[in-house]
Every structure is written in C-alpha cells, then in structure tokens.
Design an enzyme around this catalytic site. Structure first.
Site, PDB file in Angstrom:
ATOM      1  CD  GLU A   1      -0.590   6.703   6.508  1.00  0.00           C
ATOM      2  OE1 GLU A   1       0.495   6.715   7.105  1.00  0.00           O
ATOM      3  OE2 GLU A   1      -0.966   5.781   5.768  1.00  0.00           O
TER       4      GLU A   1
ATOM      5  CB  CYS B   1      -9.802   4.320   0.677  1.00  0.00           C
ATOM      6  SG  CYS B   1      -8.152   4.737   1.285  1.00  0.00           S
TER       7      CYS B   1
ATOM      8  CG  HIS C   1      -5.382   4.698   4.524  1.00  0.00           C
ATOM      9  ND1 HIS C   1      -4.829   4.292   3.337  1.00  0.00           N
ATOM     10  CD2 HIS C   1      -4.356   5.182   5.269  1.00  0.00           C
ATOM     11  CE1 HIS C   1      -3.517   4.535   3.369  1.00  0.00           C
ATOM     12  NE2 HIS C   1      -3.209   5.072   4.519  1.00  0.00           N
TER      13      HIS C   1
ATOM     14  CB  CYS D   1      -3.186   0.696  -2.555  1.00  0.00           C
ATOM     15  SG  CYS D   1      -3.279   2.427  -3.020  1.00  0.00           S
TER      16      CYS D   1
ATOM     17  CG  ASP E   1      -1.934   1.145   1.220  1.00  0.00           C
ATOM     18  OD1 ASP E   1      -2.268   1.658   0.128  1.00  0.00           O
ATOM     19  OD2 ASP E   1      -2.382   1.554   2.303  1.00  0.00           O
ATOM     20  CB  SER E   2       0.182   4.758  -0.720  1.00  0.00           C
ATOM     21  OG  SER E   2      -1.081   4.812  -0.086  1.00  0.00           O
TER      22      SER E   2
END
Ligand code: DGL
Length: 273
Positions: free
Chosen positions: A151, A183, A185, A73, A9-10
């Site tokens: 994050e 997403c 996240h 992602c 993932d990023s």
C-alpha cells in the site's frame, strides 16, 4: 456494449489482478472497488468481511451493472464467496493461492507460500496443499507487513528491503525454488521479493488464471463480443476506481504505472445517502 467487470479488494492489491485482466482484454471496462476503510481484511472478524464485501458490491452493482465480479482478495474469497453468490446472479470469480500450478513448476519439491496471517491459517490452505502438493515441503509465511508495504508504494514510500528480507528468511532457509504469492498485494512487491530471495526460480500469482477465467465467463454472457480480440486501447481510460475510504494519494499515477488508465478515482464511496 463493451463488457464491464467489477474487481474488488480491501486495498490496492487487486490492481495487480486488474492489470492482468486489462492486458488480456483491453477494451473491457473495469470498476475497481477497494474497501480501504476496513483495510486490512486480515485483521477483521469474518462476519465483518462478509458483511462489508456483500454490501459494497451490491451497491456498486446498482450503480454500475457488471457482467462479472472478481473478488481479487484471497482473504475475502476464503469466506465471502458463498454469501456473495447468494445475493447476486452476476457470476463471481474468487482467488485462491495458486498452490496447484506451483506444485507443477517446482523442481526441488520445496515451495514457499506467502500470504496474509489470516489466509495462511485457514483450513482450506491445508486442503489445497493436501490435494495438490502432498509430495512437497511447503513453507508458509504469513506476515502482516507485506500488504502495508505494498500500500505504501502507492504513496511513493519505498519498501523496507531489510525488513522484507527478515520477513521471508524462512523461505530462504528452506531453499524453496518456487513461491506462491497468496495475496493479490504481493505481485506489487515482486522486484523487492526477488531481491530478498535470489535463489527462487518461479513466482506464481493468480492474475493470469483469473484473466482467463473472466474471458471464459464473458464469452458465455456476451458470445457476440470477442473479448480477446486485438484493440489498440493503450490510451483509453477503462478503469473507474472507487474507494470506501479516502482515495490513496498518488493512486492515479500508480495505476498508470500498471498500465491502467483511470477514468475516475472516487474516494469515500458511496458516501452517505
Ligand atoms: N489483497 C488481499 C488478499 O489478497 C489483502 C488482504 C487483507 O486485506 O488483509 O488477501
């Protein structure tokens, strides 16, 4: 030997997928690779995402040969999968926003689609909706804050609830009963999202579907290993986490909160050669 998979993932969003994979297959070892030096991918030109994703995954596979790759992602999956499949024989699993299962779950035919600004405007979202949710009203929200807030949780920064409320107000006004988490996240923000949208009955993410797909793939490559067998590995460190930028402060504890025991956390990977 226990199978090993690479989850990419990023940032830390793919850890939500790693947690589901680990829950389903506790003895499978996981190499978690985050290109956090280029986070967020939604702000990068497509060519940069393709280049970074392919290069980093190729280097990781040299160092850590794996039986399957998960691109956890949505932003990268929409553009990089064919390029990645062209450079490796290792099977690649991508994520798409789970519009199809959401359409099966909504009772009032009103669905919210939460994704990054880059993902919501990709044409394949129109295709997904046209194919699986044509009889539903689909309210899309692409907001840049959500990945940043997710994050921040790793560093112990609380989610700004009032800002999140404002970000998803369109879904509340539309009266959606089902929300697609488009997403990886966003499952990390689920408690806060539930506070913002108490009327939503179903929250749909891709984690379990990916875990099922990985189990199926591993059964093809290693038929002698029962990946879904019961093992008491609750205390076994199974995850090696690699970050292309600095490793986020607090990430080991955050991983443990998701049920993932880190074997090693390595920042500024792969370094300069
Ligand atoms: N977790 C990524 C996704 O699922 C984050 C996107 C980004 O880096 O912009 O899309």
């Amino acid at each position: 030997m226990a199978p090993r998979i690479l989850i990419f993932d990023s940032g830390v969003g793919g850890l939500s997928v790693a947690a589901r994979v680990h829950e389903a297959m506790p003895h499978v070892s996981i190499v978690y690779l985050a290109d956090n030096a280029a986070f967020p991918y939604g702000d990068q030109p497509e060519s940069v995402v393709i280049e970074r994703c392919c290069t980093l995954i190729a280097v990781a596979l040299e160092q850590y040969p794996c039986d399957a790759i998960v691109v956890a992602c949505n932003t990268a999956s929409t553009i990089a999968l064919p390029h990645l499949r062209a450079i490796t024989e290792v099977p690649v699993v991508g994520v798409v926003p789970p519009v199809k299962p959401a359409a099966a779950q909504t009772l009032n035919r009103r669905i919210g689609l939460l994704a990054t600004p880059a993902t919501v405007r990709r044409p394949y979202i129109d295709q997904l909706i046209g194919e699986f949710a044509a009889d539903c009203q689909v309210e899309r929200v692409g907001h840049p804050g959500l990945v940043q807030w997710a994050e921040g949780l790793v560093r112990g920064v609380p989610v700004p609830q009032a800002e999140l409320d404002r970000a998803v107000v369109g879904l509340r006004d539309a009266g959606v009963d089902t929300v697609v988490l488009g997403c990886t996240h966003y499952p990390l923000l689920l408690d806060n999202l539930k506070r913002s949208l108490p009327g939503v009955k179903s929250w749909v993410d891709s984690g379990e579907a990916i875990a099922r797909r990985v189990a199926w793939l591993l059964a093809q490559v290693q038929p002698s290993v029962d990946v879904l067998a019961e093992h008491d590995t609750s205390c076994t460190p199974v995850v090696t986490a690699l970050f292309s930028g600095n490793s986020p402060v607090g990430v080991a504890g955050f991983m443990m909160g998701l049920g993932l025991q880190p074997r090693a956390v390595i920042g500024n990977w792969p370094g300069k050669s």
